[in-house]
Each structure stands twice: as C-alpha cells, then as structure tokens.
Write a protein that holds these residues in place. Structure first.
Motif, short mmCIF file in Angstrom:
data_model
loop_
_atom_site.label_atom_id
_atom_site.label_comp_id
_atom_site.label_asym_id
_atom_site.label_seq_id
_atom_site.Cartn_x
_atom_site.Cartn_y
_atom_site.Cartn_z
N ALA A 83 -3.96 46.04 52.58
CA ALA A 83 -2.98 45.39 53.46
C ALA A 83 -1.61 46.08 53.41
O ALA A 83 -1.22 46.65 52.39
N ASP A 84 -0.91 46.00 54.52
CA ASP A 84 0.47 46.47 54.60
C ASP A 84 1.45 45.37 54.23
O ASP A 84 2.62 45.65 53.94
N GLY A 85 0.99 44.12 54.28
CA GLY A 85 1.85 43.00 53.95
C GLY A 85 1.06 41.85 53.37
O GLY A 85 -0.16 41.73 53.59
N LEU A 86 1.74 41.01 52.60
CA LEU A 86 1.12 39.86 51.96
C LEU A 86 1.98 38.63 52.19
O LEU A 86 3.18 38.64 51.91
N VAL A 87 1.36 37.57 52.73
CA VAL A 87 2.04 36.28 52.91
C VAL A 87 1.39 35.30 51.95
O VAL A 87 0.17 35.12 51.95
N VAL A 88 2.21 34.66 51.14
CA VAL A 88 1.73 33.67 50.17
C VAL A 88 2.34 32.32 50.53
O VAL A 88 3.56 32.21 50.62
N ALA A 89 1.49 31.32 50.75
CA ALA A 89 1.99 30.02 51.22
C ALA A 89 1.51 28.90 50.31
O ALA A 89 0.35 28.90 49.87
N SER A 90 2.40 27.94 50.05
CA SER A 90 2.06 26.86 49.13
C SER A 90 2.77 25.57 49.51
O SER A 90 3.91 25.59 49.97
N PRO A 91 2.11 24.43 49.27
CA PRO A 91 2.84 23.16 49.27
C PRO A 91 3.67 23.06 48.01
O PRO A 91 3.47 23.84 47.07
N VAL A 92 4.58 22.12 47.99
CA VAL A 92 5.47 21.93 46.84
C VAL A 92 4.95 20.79 45.98
O VAL A 92 4.75 19.68 46.46
N TYR A 93 4.74 21.07 44.68
CA TYR A 93 4.36 20.07 43.70
C TYR A 93 5.39 20.09 42.57
O TYR A 93 5.48 21.08 41.84
N LYS A 120 1.83 48.91 44.64
CA LYS A 120 2.21 47.85 45.58
C LYS A 120 3.56 48.12 46.25
O LYS A 120 4.00 47.34 47.10
N ARG A 121 4.21 49.21 45.85
CA ARG A 121 5.53 49.50 46.41
C ARG A 121 5.47 49.62 47.93
O ARG A 121 4.58 50.26 48.48
N MET A 122 6.42 49.01 48.58
CA MET A 122 6.62 49.06 50.02
C MET A 122 5.58 48.28 50.83
O MET A 122 5.57 48.34 52.05
N LYS A 123 4.69 47.55 50.16
CA LYS A 123 3.94 46.51 50.88
C LYS A 123 4.93 45.36 51.09
O LYS A 123 5.62 44.96 50.15
N VAL A 124 5.00 44.81 52.27
CA VAL A 124 5.99 43.77 52.55
C VAL A 124 5.44 42.41 52.13
O VAL A 124 4.30 42.06 52.45
N GLY A 125 6.24 41.65 51.40
CA GLY A 125 5.84 40.33 50.95
C GLY A 125 6.66 39.23 51.60
O GLY A 125 7.83 39.42 51.93
N ALA A 126 6.03 38.09 51.81
CA ALA A 126 6.74 36.92 52.32
C ALA A 126 6.13 35.67 51.72
O ALA A 126 4.90 35.55 51.63
N SER A 127 6.96 34.75 51.29
CA SER A 127 6.47 33.47 50.79
C SER A 127 6.85 32.38 51.78
O SER A 127 7.89 32.42 52.42
N VAL A 128 5.97 31.38 51.88
CA VAL A 128 6.15 30.25 52.79
C VAL A 128 5.87 28.98 52.01
O VAL A 128 4.88 28.91 51.27
N VAL A 129 6.74 27.98 52.16
CA VAL A 129 6.57 26.74 51.41
C VAL A 129 6.65 25.54 52.34
O VAL A 129 7.41 25.53 53.31
N THR A 130 5.87 24.52 52.02
CA THR A 130 5.87 23.28 52.80
C THR A 130 6.09 22.10 51.87
O THR A 130 5.63 22.10 50.73
N ALA A 131 6.79 21.10 52.37
CA ALA A 131 7.06 19.91 51.55
C ALA A 131 7.42 18.73 52.42
O ALA A 131 7.84 18.89 53.57
N ARG A 132 7.30 17.55 51.84
CA ARG A 132 7.77 16.35 52.52
C ARG A 132 9.27 16.37 52.66
O ARG A 132 9.82 16.09 53.71
#
Length: 205
Positions: free
Chosen positions: A75-85, A108-120
């Motif tokens: 992959a050229d990029g990685l998106v990691v997504a999680s709910p909040v606990y 892993k250098r220069m692979k683009v990362g993004a995190s996404v979080v969801t919560a109440r």
C-alpha cells in the motif's frame, strides 16, 4: 495506487464504517484502489515480546496480522479507524497495530498514514494522538484534514448525520490522495531521503 484501511470497530457496519466509506468514495474518485480489513471483532491477542519475528519476518501468532502485512507493504497509504473506549482506541486494534508494526521489517517511510476516530462525545483527541504515534515512529507522513479526523455518533448509523464529520473525512481523503501522488512523483525524481544507521541510546547500562 493503493490504500489499506483498517476498521477497528467491533461493528462492521457501524459509525466507524460510515467514516471509512465516505473516504473510500473520494479515493475511488481519485483513481486509488482501496482494501478494507475489519478486525475489531476478531480474536487478536497482544504482543508477547518473543522476538520470533526478527528471525522469521512474521508474527508468531498466525492471524490477521500476518494477513495484513503484505497488504500494508504493497500500500501507498494506511488508514486506521477506531471507536473511542475510555479515551483510547479499541484494545483489539491496539494489539493488532502493535504486532503489525513490530513484526514487519519492510521500509514504511513515506507511506502516508491517517487515523480516524468515532465517539458519542469525548475522548476523540486522545485516541487520535494515540493512533498517530504508529505513523510517526516509522517515518510515515501523517495526513490531516480541516479538523481533527473525527466523527460523532452513538447509535449505529448516527455518524451519517454528522455533516461536519463527513466533510472532514472527504477533505482528509483528498489531502491523503494528493500526498500519496506527490510523494510518488518525488520518489521518482529524488528518491527517498538518505537514511542513517539507527542510534539506540539506552539509559540503563
């Protein structure tokens, strides 16, 4: 180009999935291939620091971590997504990421990362910071949006009503697509930055 998305929610079609689906639509508009792994309801145990991966190149526990490793490498990029606990990511996702990043030895250098979080309501910023640390320890540029990469919803489906959160996901995906394409052009012309031998400073001798 390819993006690997990791859904760390136990609910495959919950609010975290809504955020990722909004991003996937933008990636596809930009000609970027997307693969999504749903790991939040899988029996994934934590790292036991056996260091077997240093010899074999893969984790000693042969589960979704080893399945994800070659997808991450491609992959050229990685998106990691999680709910909040409790102002933190899902423990299953944390165990998955600990082992994925520790057991894989490709660059892993220069692979683009993004995190996404969801919560109440709260705990989003703390979880966002927690997930970004996987990227910043491995030389991965972090994609940003118009706000912290978060979306709100309590009951399943409510995130679809968070207009600002959905817009944040779309802007994030566009920015991430631009970064991946720009880095690909830069690598063609300039190559990767010079890498020094790693210096480890231990404070207990």
């Amino acid at each position: 180009m390819k993006v690997l998305m990791i859904n760390g929610s136990p609910h495959k079609n919950g609010n975290t999935a809504i955020a990722l689906q909004e991003m996937e639509r933008i990636f596809q508009e930009n000609g970027i291939e997307v693969e999504t792994l749903h790991i939040g309801n899988k029996p994934i145990r934590g790292c036991i620091a056996c260091r077997s991966c240093a010899k074999t190149g893969k984790c000693v526990f042969d589960d979704m971590v080893n399945q994800a490793a070659p997808l991450f490498e491609e992959a050229d990029g990685l998106v990691v997504a999680s709910p909040v606990y409790y102002a933190s990511a899902n423990a299953t996702l944390v165990a998955f990421l600990d082992r994925l990043f520790f057991s894989t030895h490709f660059d892993k250098r220069m692979k683009v990362g993004a995190s996404v979080v969801t919560a109440r309501r709260g705990g989003l910023s703390a979880t966002f910071d927690e997930l970004n640390k996987y990227f910043t320890i491995t030389g991965m540029p972090v994609a940003s949006s118009q706000y912290w990469n978060s979306i709100h919803g309590r009951e399943i489906g409510e995130a679809a009503e968070d207009a600002e959160g959905l817009q944040t996901m779309r802007v994030l995906a566009r920015n991430m697509a631009f970064l991946m394409k720009s880095i690909a052009l830069g690598k063609e012309q300039y190559g990767l930055p010079k890498q020094e031998d790693h210096v480890f400073t231990h404070f207990i001798r």
